[in-house]
Design an enzyme around this catalytic site. Structure first.
Site, PDB file in Angstrom:
ATOM      1  N   ASP A 148      71.828 -12.263  15.666  1.00 46.14           N
ATOM      2  CA  ASP A 148      71.529 -12.328  14.371  1.00 46.14           C
ATOM      3  C   ASP A 148      70.141 -11.898  13.937  1.00 46.14           C
ATOM      4  O   ASP A 148      69.507 -11.297  14.982  1.00 46.14           O
ATOM      5  CB  ASP A 148      71.430 -14.208  14.081  1.00 46.14           C
ATOM      6  CG  ASP A 148      72.023 -14.316  12.608  1.00 46.14           C
ATOM      7  OD1 ASP A 148      72.017 -13.511  11.974  1.00 46.14           O
ATOM      8  OD2 ASP A 148      72.699 -15.410  12.786  1.00 46.14           O
ATOM      9  N   GLU A 176      72.975  -8.017  11.474  1.00 43.92           N
ATOM     10  CA  GLU A 176      71.654  -7.715  10.752  1.00 43.92           C
ATOM     11  C   GLU A 176      71.928  -7.469   9.110  1.00 43.92           C
ATOM     12  O   GLU A 176      71.158  -7.392   8.458  1.00 43.92           O
ATOM     13  CB  GLU A 176      71.060  -6.300  11.365  1.00 43.92           C
ATOM     14  CG  GLU A 176      69.970  -5.716  10.489  1.00 43.92           C
ATOM     15  CD  GLU A 176      70.507  -4.549   9.516  1.00 43.92           C
ATOM     16  OE1 GLU A 176      69.635  -3.993   9.062  1.00 43.92           O
ATOM     17  OE2 GLU A 176      71.760  -4.550   9.098  1.00 43.92           O
ATOM     18  N   TRP A 177      73.042  -7.896   8.659  1.00 48.09           N
ATOM     19  CA  TRP A 177      73.403  -8.097   7.265  1.00 48.09           C
ATOM     20  C   TRP A 177      73.363  -6.900   6.600  1.00 48.09           C
ATOM     21  O   TRP A 177      73.482  -6.747   5.321  1.00 48.09           O
ATOM     22  CB  TRP A 177      72.680  -9.292   6.598  1.00 48.09           C
ATOM     23  CG  TRP A 177      72.392 -10.483   7.309  1.00 48.09           C
ATOM     24  CD1 TRP A 177      73.273 -11.132   8.104  1.00 48.09           C
ATOM     25  CD2 TRP A 177      71.052 -10.789   7.448  1.00 48.09           C
ATOM     26  NE1 TRP A 177      72.739 -12.152   8.901  1.00 48.09           N
ATOM     27  CE2 TRP A 177      71.417 -12.028   8.537  1.00 48.09           C
ATOM     28  CE3 TRP A 177      69.807 -10.723   7.152  1.00 48.09           C
ATOM     29  CZ2 TRP A 177      70.328 -13.116   8.901  1.00 48.09           C
ATOM     30  CZ3 TRP A 177      68.800 -11.687   7.541  1.00 48.09           C
ATOM     31  CH2 TRP A 177      69.083 -12.844   8.382  1.00 48.09           C
ATOM     32  N   GLY A 178      73.603  -5.662   7.284  1.00 49.97           N
ATOM     33  CA  GLY A 178      73.576  -4.355   6.409  1.00 49.97           C
ATOM     34  C   GLY A 178      72.242  -4.044   5.604  1.00 49.97           C
ATOM     35  O   GLY A 178      71.992  -3.177   5.173  1.00 49.97           O
ATOM     36  N   ASP A 179      71.136  -4.964   6.066  1.00 46.24           N
ATOM     37  CA  ASP A 179      69.848  -4.823   5.509  1.00 46.24           C
ATOM     38  C   ASP A 179      69.260  -3.210   5.586  1.00 46.24           C
ATOM     39  O   ASP A 179      68.706  -2.740   4.698  1.00 46.24           O
ATOM     40  CB  ASP A 179      68.869  -5.502   6.047  1.00 46.24           C
ATOM     41  CG  ASP A 179      68.877  -7.019   5.648  1.00 46.24           C
ATOM     42  OD1 ASP A 179      69.919  -7.149   4.824  1.00 46.24           O
ATOM     43  OD2 ASP A 179      67.963  -7.790   5.816  1.00 46.24           O
ATOM     44  N   ASP A 225      76.495 -13.326   4.230  1.00 48.51           N
ATOM     45  CA  ASP A 225      77.532 -14.158   4.737  1.00 48.51           C
ATOM     46  C   ASP A 225      78.644 -14.082   3.662  1.00 48.51           C
ATOM     47  O   ASP A 225      78.336 -14.410   2.428  1.00 48.51           O
ATOM     48  CB  ASP A 225      76.817 -15.501   5.051  1.00 48.51           C
ATOM     49  CG  ASP A 225      76.052 -15.565   6.508  1.00 48.51           C
ATOM     50  OD1 ASP A 225      75.803 -14.352   6.936  1.00 48.51           O
ATOM     51  OD2 ASP A 225      75.590 -16.639   6.890  1.00 48.51           O
TER      52      ASP A 225
HETATM   53  C1  GLA Z   1      73.611 -16.032   9.535  1.00 44.82           C
HETATM   54  C2  GLA Z   1      74.726 -15.309  10.270  1.00 44.82           C
HETATM   55  C3  GLA Z   1      75.995 -16.139  10.136  1.00 44.82           C
HETATM   56  C4  GLA Z   1      75.776 -17.284  11.177  1.00 44.82           C
HETATM   57  C5  GLA Z   1      74.565 -17.883  10.797  1.00 44.82           C
HETATM   58  C6  GLA Z   1      74.196 -19.081  11.608  1.00 44.82           C
HETATM   59  O1  GLA Z   1      73.539 -16.476   8.666  1.00 44.82           O
HETATM   60  O2  GLA Z   1      74.919 -14.304   9.174  1.00 44.82           O
HETATM   61  O3  GLA Z   1      77.110 -15.430  10.265  1.00 44.82           O
HETATM   62  O4  GLA Z   1      75.685 -16.661  12.346  1.00 44.82           O
HETATM   63  O5  GLA Z   1      73.323 -17.023  10.708  1.00 44.82           O
HETATM   64  O6  GLA Z   1      73.127 -19.734  11.419  1.00 44.82           O
END
Ligand code: GLA
Length: 388
Positions: free
Chosen positions: A148, A181-184, A203
């Site tokens: 994460d 890394e959410w695509g940042d 998410d």
């Molecule tokens: C982030 C991730 C989620 C999950 C949470 C856990 O938000 O993107 O998929 O793993 O952390 O805290």
């Protein structure tokens, strides 16, 4: 002098030779993850119940084999030697024992941690401990690491994830490395040699079109995948986040459409529902073998949006054996009437047999016009096979 040169080269060698483990995740990983339903309320007994339910429901047989323990498995501090330790109350037998259990039941063992100083739920993160932690994971039999990005401060994403990749490689146990890394920083541009999959968005939420601060319904996540198809392939996948199929907040049609489109996207299929309690209809969606085959097609091409008219979208995915998956998706709020002239799909060459993968029915050939009503937020998913 010569000896010194050799010695210093040897010291550098592990770093120079470090790479991601090749030959893993040649099709998008499939499994089940604790987060979407349970967040921090997890324990070894819950994981075992899920493992047994995945087996008895037939999901494991359908392909769901990575069981991933997401955030909150840890104790709040590392031990005196700096090692990660599991929460002693919720995971009293320890992670090696859990890994052994999962392996004995035919699963691969996945675990979560974070590239920052703390995980998003506030447990110890991996920053500065990468090589030590990779050895710990290897000793526990971990097969999949979701890493994460919370609390990363000013860290550089590429460098940080490369450090963990090198640590995993140096620990010598093959591990699927899932970058979260959410695509940042657009990991699709740099992570092919770092990990096996990378998150492309914030998410997912269990809804069609709602939005939170860091989270989105799948309608918006889908939208943001347009144009990313060229970056995915065997061993390196775009990850538009885990499945919300079957979770309260989605209708059955929305769950079916979500699953179909994630299959077209060659997305990892990580179920996130309570598999002990799912309905027959939800199980049918999650285990439809013909839809899973679209996702798992060995050619490994991510599908793309071919047409986007108000309410009517067409998503297509090239498959092996010259087949195509075609998904008609009604993104609007009213039923629409589809009228498709197959000649308008230029990638089709000649005639094809049509199979409806949700009705599980053959529908004739592409010579005739295709007409059908399509309900709001629903899909029709077809497989076209060339008539030779
Ligand atoms: C982030 C991730 C989620 C999950 C949470 C856990 O938000 O993107 O998929 O793993 O952390 O805290």
């Amino acid at each position: 002098m010569k000896k010194m040169l050799v010695l210093s080269f040897l010291a550098l060698a592990p770093a120079l030779l470090a790479q991601k483990f090749e030959g893993l995740a040649l099709t998008p990983p499939m499994g089940w993850n604790t987060w979407n339903t349970f967040q921090g309320k997890i324990s070894e007994s819950l994981i075992k119940e899920m493992a047994e339910a995945l087996i008895s429901s037939g999901m494991q047989k359908a392909g769901y084999r990575y069981l991933v323990v997401d955030d909150a498995w840890e104790a709040s501090e590392r031990d005196a030697q700096g090692n990660l330790v599991p929460d002693p109350v919720r995971f009293p037998s320890g992670m090696k024992a859990l890994g052994d259990y999962l392996h004995s039941r035919g699963f691969q063992f996945g675990i979560h941690n974070c590239a920052g100083t703390k995980t998003c739920a506030g447990y110890p993160g991996g920053r500065g401990h990468e090589f030590q932690d990779a050895l710990t994971y290897a000793s526990w039999g971990v097969d999949y690491l979701k890493y994460d990005w919370c609390n990363h401060g000013t860290a550089n994403a590429q460098e940080t994830y490369k450090t963990m990749r090198d640590a995993i490689f140096t620990a010598r146990r093959p591990v699927v490395f899932s970058l979260c890394e959410w695509g940042d920083t657009k990991p699709w541009l740099w992570a092919k040699d770092v990990g096996h999959l990378w998150r492309t968005t914030g998410d997912i939420m269990a809804c069609y079109d709602c939005q939170g601060v860091y989270s989105l319904g799948w309608k918006f996540i889908l939208e943001s995948q347009v144009g990313l198809e060229e970056y995915a392939g065997p061993g390196h996948w775009n990850d538009p986040d885990m499945l919300e199929v079957g979770n309260p907040g989605l209708t059955l049609a929305e769950s079916r459409a979500h699953f179909s489109l994630w299959s077209i996207l060659a997305a990892p299929l990580m179920a996130g529902n309570d598999v002990r309690k799912m309905s027959g209809e939800v199980l049918e969606i999650l285990t439809n073998p013909e839809v899973i085959a679209i996702n798992q097609d060995p050619l490994g091409k991510q599908g793309y949006r071919f047409m986007n008219h108000p309410g009517k979208q067409i998503w297509v995915k090239e498959l092996s054996r010259k087949e195509w998956a075609v998904c008609f998706y009604n993104s609007g709020d009213d039923t629409v009437q589809l009228r498709i002239d197959w000649n308008h799909l230029p990638f089709l060459k000649g005639s094809y047999r049509i199979r409806d993968l949700w009705q599980k029915k053959d529908l004739g050939q592409t010579s005739a016009e295709f007409r059908a009503p399509l309900a709001a937020h629903d899909v029709i998913l077809l497989k076209l096979s060339p008539i030779s």
